[in-house]
Design an enzyme around this catalytic site. Structure first.
Site, PDB file in Angstrom:
ATOM      1  N   CYS A   1      -6.502 -61.974-141.986  1.00 56.20           N
ATOM      2  CA  CYS A   1      -6.686 -60.589-142.083  1.00 56.20           C
ATOM      3  C   CYS A   1      -6.854 -60.356-142.907  1.00 56.20           C
ATOM      4  O   CYS A   1      -7.274 -58.851-143.452  1.00 56.20           O
ATOM      5  CB  CYS A   1      -5.426 -60.445-141.358  1.00 56.20           C
ATOM      6  SG  CYS A   1      -3.686 -60.900-142.127  1.00 56.20           S
TER       7      CYS A   1
ATOM      8  N   ALA B   1       7.424 -60.537-135.933  1.00 52.07           N
ATOM      9  CA  ALA B   1       6.371 -60.736-134.879  1.00 52.07           C
ATOM     10  C   ALA B   1       4.738 -61.002-136.085  1.00 52.07           C
ATOM     11  O   ALA B   1       4.128 -59.928-136.532  1.00 52.07           O
ATOM     12  CB  ALA B   1       5.726 -59.840-134.431  1.00 52.07           C
ATOM     13  N   THR B   2       4.487 -62.068-135.791  1.00 51.18           N
ATOM     14  CA  THR B   2       2.979 -62.067-136.439  1.00 51.18           C
ATOM     15  C   THR B   2       1.811 -62.454-135.689  1.00 51.18           C
ATOM     16  O   THR B   2       1.806 -63.801-135.210  1.00 51.18           O
ATOM     17  CB  THR B   2       3.035 -63.647-137.480  1.00 51.18           C
ATOM     18  OG1 THR B   2       4.660 -63.186-138.524  1.00 51.18           O
ATOM     19  CG2 THR B   2       1.759 -63.522-138.696  1.00 51.18           C
ATOM     20  N   GLY B   3       0.811 -61.568-135.331  1.00 56.02           N
ATOM     21  CA  GLY B   3      -0.111 -61.740-134.197  1.00 56.02           C
ATOM     22  C   GLY B   3      -0.777 -60.910-134.650  1.00 56.02           C
ATOM     23  O   GLY B   3      -1.263 -60.136-134.907  1.00 56.02           O
ATOM     24  N   GLY B   4      -1.159 -60.903-133.207  1.00 58.03           N
ATOM     25  CA  GLY B   4      -2.120 -59.890-132.823  1.00 58.03           C
ATOM     26  C   GLY B   4      -1.919 -58.357-132.191  1.00 58.03           C
ATOM     27  O   GLY B   4      -0.729 -58.521-131.758  1.00 58.03           O
ATOM     28  N   ALA B   5      -2.120 -57.085-132.007  1.00 57.91           N
ATOM     29  CA  ALA B   5      -1.706 -55.961-131.570  1.00 57.91           C
ATOM     30  C   ALA B   5      -1.417 -55.637-130.641  1.00 57.91           C
ATOM     31  O   ALA B   5       0.505 -55.044-130.949  1.00 57.91           O
ATOM     32  CB  ALA B   5      -2.776 -54.396-132.135  1.00 57.91           C
TER      33      ALA B   5
END
Length: 455
Positions: free
Chosen positions: A243, A188-192
């Site tokens: 990021c 999972a690469t993305g928002g918290a």
């Protein structure tokens, strides 16, 4: 029910493809890995234009370079690594290690890097003979689907296993959650919130933490022109979306004027103090969430939104510290090209301020220290709660794709327990394989138990 049926069908196809992939030799696997990367590399320009058009985030030139860097660096790193059969033979201890697939991997993609992240992660995934199902961000689904379709067209030409790489063409929260519950591993690469959902799925997961890169210029380091050129170039990249972009600069108080002048020479512009007071209200909503309207906004437009003007070719905006209290929301990660200036009275004070910022947001991710004193670099290394500290280089080099350090190239940077992640290093193919240890019997070389305590 319809969503569940669709995901079940995709998983069934993926498992069939993975069973074929499991029969592949190292040479066959590597050929497919190269095709995935080269396809995105060759189509970087059109995909970059589509990404900016669809998401309105970032810069086309940066996204072209990002896709080319991510794929070329990944292939350069992966090309000679073993991931099939025996990958290690420890003749001293009599242990032989075999690589095995993990199965079907769910790849959750972000809107900020929709095709570069997919390409990098998919290269690592199929390197270990796994199949993959991509779940794109709804705000970037068209460009992500196009990128995967280009890859699949290239793989079809070499008769790769059918359905080795699939994508949810009409993504939804329900479909993504169903995929996460039933896949073997999640990347999972993305928002918290997405990363938290992955870790809550009950499946083995690799997620990334939030960035808030702190830069510390040690008091022995006086090449402020290099600092400014490096930080401006890195922070202007893709209009501040990555990021790994520098967020705050901690430096000797007595040299503040020199620092500011060095940045101004590199086409940075200073936000007047009275205007900087309104910046947090633009970048963050009342509930503290990031305001997507300003994500990846170019500096000239952001300045106008704040009520002043700067030249159109301004690269980043800098502003004086708004204090160290939690009422200063600008100590958090900001997804646009702005950098906050924090003068310090001592190097130790600067490190402590950077640490305080990280413990509020960004712990586990990345920091940068400029110094020619190895002891100062090691002091920062010991004090800062991050997985990567870069010495005298851009924050973007944390992804390891710049060939200027020894970090493994990736688009997914683990942040350890600090960032609620399972790893604190750069995600690589090694995290996406199972291993079998064949342990041969050998005569015991340890002393009797009682004698161990005398050692």
């Amino acid at each position: 029910m319809e969503d569940r049926t669709q995901i079940d069908e995709m998983l069934e196809k993926a498992k069939a493809a993975q069973s074929v992939m499991e029969t592949y030799t190292q040479e066959q696997v590597d050929a497919l890995v190269k095709i995935v990367g080269k396809t995105i590399f060759d189509n970087a320009e059109i995909l970059a234009e589509e990404a900016v058009s669809e998401t309105h985030y970032g810069r086309v030139d940066s996204k072209i370079y990002k896709q080319q860097k991510a794929t070329a660096a990944a292939w350069y790193y992966l090309r000679d690594k073993k991931s099939v059969g025996i990958i290690d033979n420890d003749t001293i201890n009599g242990v032989v290690t075999f690589a095995k697939p993990v199965g079907v991997v769910a790849c959750l993609a972000p809107s900020t890097n929709p095709t570069s992240t997919v390409a990098s992660n998919v290269m690592n995934i199929i390197k270990c003979r796994n199949a993959v199902i991509v779940s794109p961000h709804p705000g970037a689904k068209n460009v992500t689907v196009h990128g995967v379709s280009l890859i699949n067209a290239a793989l079809e030409k070499v008769k790769a296993p059918e359905n080795l790489i699939q994508i949810i063409t009409e993504p939804s929260l329900d479909k993504t959650q169903e995929l996460m519950k039933k896949s073997d591993v999640i990347v999972a690469t993305g928002g918290a919130s997405m990363v938290k959902s992955a870790y809550s799925s009950g499946r083995p997961s690799f997620g990334v933490g939030q960035g808030n890169v702190q830069v510390i210029v040690a008091d022995d380091y006086k090449d402020y022109d290099k600092v400014a050129a490096t930080v401006v170039g890195s922070r202007a990249y893709d209009n501040g979306i990555p990021c790994t972009g520098e967020q705050a600069l901690h430096f000797p108080k007595e040299d503040q004027d020199k620092i500011v002048q060095a940045f101004l020479k590199e086409k940075a512009a200073m936000i007047p103090d009275d205007k900087a007071a309104g910046l947090a209200g633009l970048l963050f909503k009342e509930n503290g969430a990031i305001n997507p309207e300003y994500v990846g906004m170019k500096p000239a437009l952001l300045a106008r939104a704040l009520g002043f003007t700067v030249p159109e070719d301004t690269q980043i905006l800098i502003f004086n510290s708004r204090g160290m209290g939690k009422d200063n929301q600008l100590r958090r990660e900001k997804l646009c090209p702005v950098v906050q200036l924090f003068p310090y009275n001592s190097f130790e004070e600067g490190v402590a301020a950077a640490k305080q910022n990280l413990l509020w947001e960004g712990a586990g991710h990345t920091s940068v220290v400029y110094t020619d004193d190895e002891k100062k670099a090691e002091y920062a290394g010991a004090e800062l709660p991050v997985g990567r500290i870069l010495v005298n280089q851009a924050g973007g080099a944390a992804s390891g794709g710049n060939y200027i350090n020894g970090l493994h190239p990736t688009m997914s940077l683990g942040c350890g327990s600090w960032g609620n992640n399972s790893i604190s290093e750069n995600l690589t193919y090694k995290h996406l394989m199972n291993v079998t240890k064949l342990a041969y019997y050998h005569d015991c070389t340890m002393p009797p138990f009682e004698e161990v305590w005398a050692l």
